[in-house]
Design a protein around this motif. Structure first.
Motif, PDB file in Angstrom:
ATOM      1  N   ALA A  16       3.957   5.700  -5.598  1.00 16.23           N
ATOM      2  CA  ALA A  16       3.914   5.695  -7.058  1.00 16.23           C
ATOM      3  C   ALA A  16       2.925   6.729  -7.576  1.00 16.23           C
ATOM      4  O   ALA A  16       3.185   7.451  -8.546  1.00 16.23           O
ATOM      5  CB  ALA A  16       3.557   4.305  -7.571  1.00 16.23           C
ATOM      6  N   VAL A  17       1.760   6.826  -6.938  1.00 18.27           N
ATOM      7  CA  VAL A  17       0.748   7.805  -7.352  1.00 18.27           C
ATOM      8  C   VAL A  17       1.264   9.222  -7.158  1.00 18.27           C
ATOM      9  O   VAL A  17       1.115  10.098  -8.023  1.00 18.27           O
ATOM     10  CB  VAL A  17      -0.559   7.581  -6.570  1.00 18.27           C
ATOM     11  N   LEU A  18       1.891   9.479  -6.013  1.00 11.29           N
ATOM     12  CA  LEU A  18       2.427  10.807  -5.729  1.00 11.29           C
ATOM     13  C   LEU A  18       3.538  11.183  -6.706  1.00 11.29           C
ATOM     14  O   LEU A  18       3.624  12.320  -7.181  1.00 11.29           O
ATOM     15  CB  LEU A  18       2.945  10.869  -4.288  1.00 11.29           C
ATOM     16  N   SER A  19       4.407  10.216  -7.017  1.00 15.80           N
ATOM     17  CA  SER A  19       5.502  10.478  -7.958  1.00 15.80           C
ATOM     18  C   SER A  19       4.971  10.789  -9.354  1.00 15.80           C
ATOM     19  O   SER A  19       5.461  11.681 -10.045  1.00 15.80           O
ATOM     20  CB  SER A  19       6.437   9.262  -8.008  1.00 15.80           C
ATOM     21  N   SER A  20       3.933  10.028  -9.765  1.00 18.86           N
ATOM     22  CA  SER A  20       3.336  10.266 -11.070  1.00 18.86           C
ATOM     23  C   SER A  20       2.712  11.651 -11.150  1.00 18.86           C
ATOM     24  O   SER A  20       2.872  12.373 -12.137  1.00 18.86           O
ATOM     25  CB  SER A  20       2.286   9.196 -11.362  1.00 18.86           C
ATOM     26  N   ALA A  21       2.002  12.059 -10.097  1.00 17.60           N
ATOM     27  CA  ALA A  21       1.379  13.383 -10.080  1.00 17.60           C
ATOM     28  C   ALA A  21       2.438  14.480 -10.096  1.00 17.60           C
ATOM     29  O   ALA A  21       2.290  15.500 -10.782  1.00 17.60           O
ATOM     30  CB  ALA A  21       0.484  13.522  -8.853  1.00 17.60           C
ATOM     31  N   ALA A  22       3.517  14.275  -9.347  1.00 16.31           N
ATOM     32  CA  ALA A  22       4.582  15.272  -9.321  1.00 16.31           C
ATOM     33  C   ALA A  22       5.261  15.392 -10.677  1.00 16.31           C
ATOM     34  O   ALA A  22       5.581  16.491 -11.145  1.00 16.31           O
ATOM     35  CB  ALA A  22       5.606  14.911  -8.244  1.00 16.31           C
ATOM     36  N   TRP A  23       5.471  14.241 -11.372  1.00 18.13           N
ATOM     37  CA  TRP A  23       6.100  14.265 -12.687  1.00 18.13           C
ATOM     38  C   TRP A  23       5.230  14.997 -13.711  1.00 18.13           C
ATOM     39  O   TRP A  23       5.724  15.789 -14.505  1.00 18.13           O
ATOM     40  CB  TRP A  23       6.377  12.838 -13.141  1.00 18.13           C
TER      41      TRP A  23
ATOM     42  N   VAL B 289       0.841  -1.207   0.000  1.00 19.72           N
ATOM     43  CA  VAL B 289       0.000   0.000   0.000  1.00 19.72           C
ATOM     44  C   VAL B 289       0.872   1.251   0.000  1.00 19.72           C
ATOM     45  O   VAL B 289       0.609   2.233  -0.720  1.00 19.72           O
ATOM     46  CB  VAL B 289      -0.957  -0.007   1.211  1.00 19.72           C
ATOM     47  N   SER B 290       1.943   1.251   0.765  1.00 17.80           N
ATOM     48  CA  SER B 290       2.850   2.396   0.819  1.00 17.80           C
ATOM     49  C   SER B 290       3.506   2.647  -0.539  1.00 17.80           C
ATOM     50  O   SER B 290       3.618   3.787  -0.993  1.00 17.80           O
ATOM     51  CB  SER B 290       3.925   2.162   1.891  1.00 17.80           C
ATOM     52  N   LEU B 291       3.943   1.547  -1.169  1.00 16.73           N
ATOM     53  CA  LEU B 291       4.552   1.696  -2.492  1.00 16.73           C
ATOM     54  C   LEU B 291       3.555   2.247  -3.507  1.00 16.73           C
ATOM     55  O   LEU B 291       3.914   3.059  -4.368  1.00 16.73           O
ATOM     56  CB  LEU B 291       5.095   0.342  -2.963  1.00 16.73           C
ATOM     57  N   LEU B 292       2.326   1.818  -3.424  1.00 15.67           N
ATOM     58  CA  LEU B 292       1.302   2.304  -4.344  1.00 15.67           C
ATOM     59  C   LEU B 292       1.073   3.800  -4.161  1.00 15.67           C
ATOM     60  O   LEU B 292       0.960   4.560  -5.127  1.00 15.67           O
ATOM     61  CB  LEU B 292       0.006   1.531  -4.134  1.00 15.67           C
ATOM     62  N   ILE B 293       1.001   4.213  -2.890  1.00 13.07           N
ATOM     63  CA  ILE B 293       0.797   5.642  -2.604  1.00 13.07           C
ATOM     64  C   ILE B 293       1.971   6.471  -3.142  1.00 13.07           C
ATOM     65  O   ILE B 293       1.793   7.532  -3.753  1.00 13.07           O
ATOM     66  CB  ILE B 293       0.611   5.859  -1.096  1.00 13.07           C
TER      67      ILE B 293
END
Length: 222
Positions: free
Chosen positions: A26-33, A20-24
């Protein structure tokens, strides 16, 4: 010790929690990119618009400088517009030169001859200005992506098409002419008081719509 049993407390994360932590993350990194990519693209667009604006301003400034230096030499016309080309004789520090602005294949071109101080060379340059193909030395692409340009002349308090507003005036007889002698009446075209330029820019220029600029012509000796 009485044989009492005890249980150690468990520490760390379960596999589910890690996933779950990794998924969160990944989502944050994608939004930041995506946010950084949008900012970069917006900056590139802004930089491109700025460069195009500065280029257009530079070109119009050159147009104004040419008109402000127009001089009537009495040898060739100081100014002429035939619907496709603007020809003008301008003064420079080294003499007089011919300048031609024209629209060819969506490109606004400017051609300038070398400066001269002789009548014969100036006449040759004037005749050469009618044979330009757009690739001669001294030709520059002033503005790409130009769809149309219109030029108006201001005479006697009115704006009108330069091709239909030619005004003429009588030329004074040369000094020293004998009194009462038959002197042939001569006329010449009077320069307009101002020139209005209207440029219609296409998508290739990075702009849309029309740009209008008025330039007051320099006074000429009578």
């Amino acid at each position: 010790m009485g044989g009492r049993a005890f249980k150690l407390a468990q520490t760390g994360f379960t596999l589910i929690e890690v996933l779950v932590s990794l998924l969160i993350l990944a989502v944050l990194s994608s939004a930041a990119w995506k946010g950084m990519d949008a900012i970069t693209k917006a900056r590139e667009v802004a930089d491109g618009k700025l460069k195009q604006t500065l280029r257009l301003q530079s070109v119009v400034t050159q147009w104004e400088a040419d008109l402000s230096a127009v001089i009537d030499t009495g040898v060739v016309p100081a100014w002429q517009f035939d619907g496709a080309n603007v020809r003008m004789t301008r003064k420079t520090g080294a003499g007089a030169q011919m300048v031609v602005w024209s629209l060819r294949n969506g490109r606004w071109l400017r051609w300038a001859s070398s400066a001269t101080t002789t009548v014969g060379e100036l006449q040759q340059q004037w005749m050469r200005s009618f044979q330009l193909q757009g690739k001669e030395p001294g030709t520059l692409v002033a503005e790409p992506g130009l769809e149309q340009w219109r030029v108006y002349c201001h005479r006697n308090g009115n704006w009108s098409n330069c091709q239909s507003s030619n005004d003429v005036a009588q030329v004074r007889p040369p000094a020293g002419a004998a009194s009462g002698a038959a002197v042939a009446t001569q006329t010449k075209e009077v320069l307009p008081q101002a020139i209005r330029l209207v440029l219609t820019l296409g998508p290739d220029s990075g702009f849309s719509g029309a740009v209008t600029r008025d330039v007051i012509m320099p006074p000429q000796p009578n």
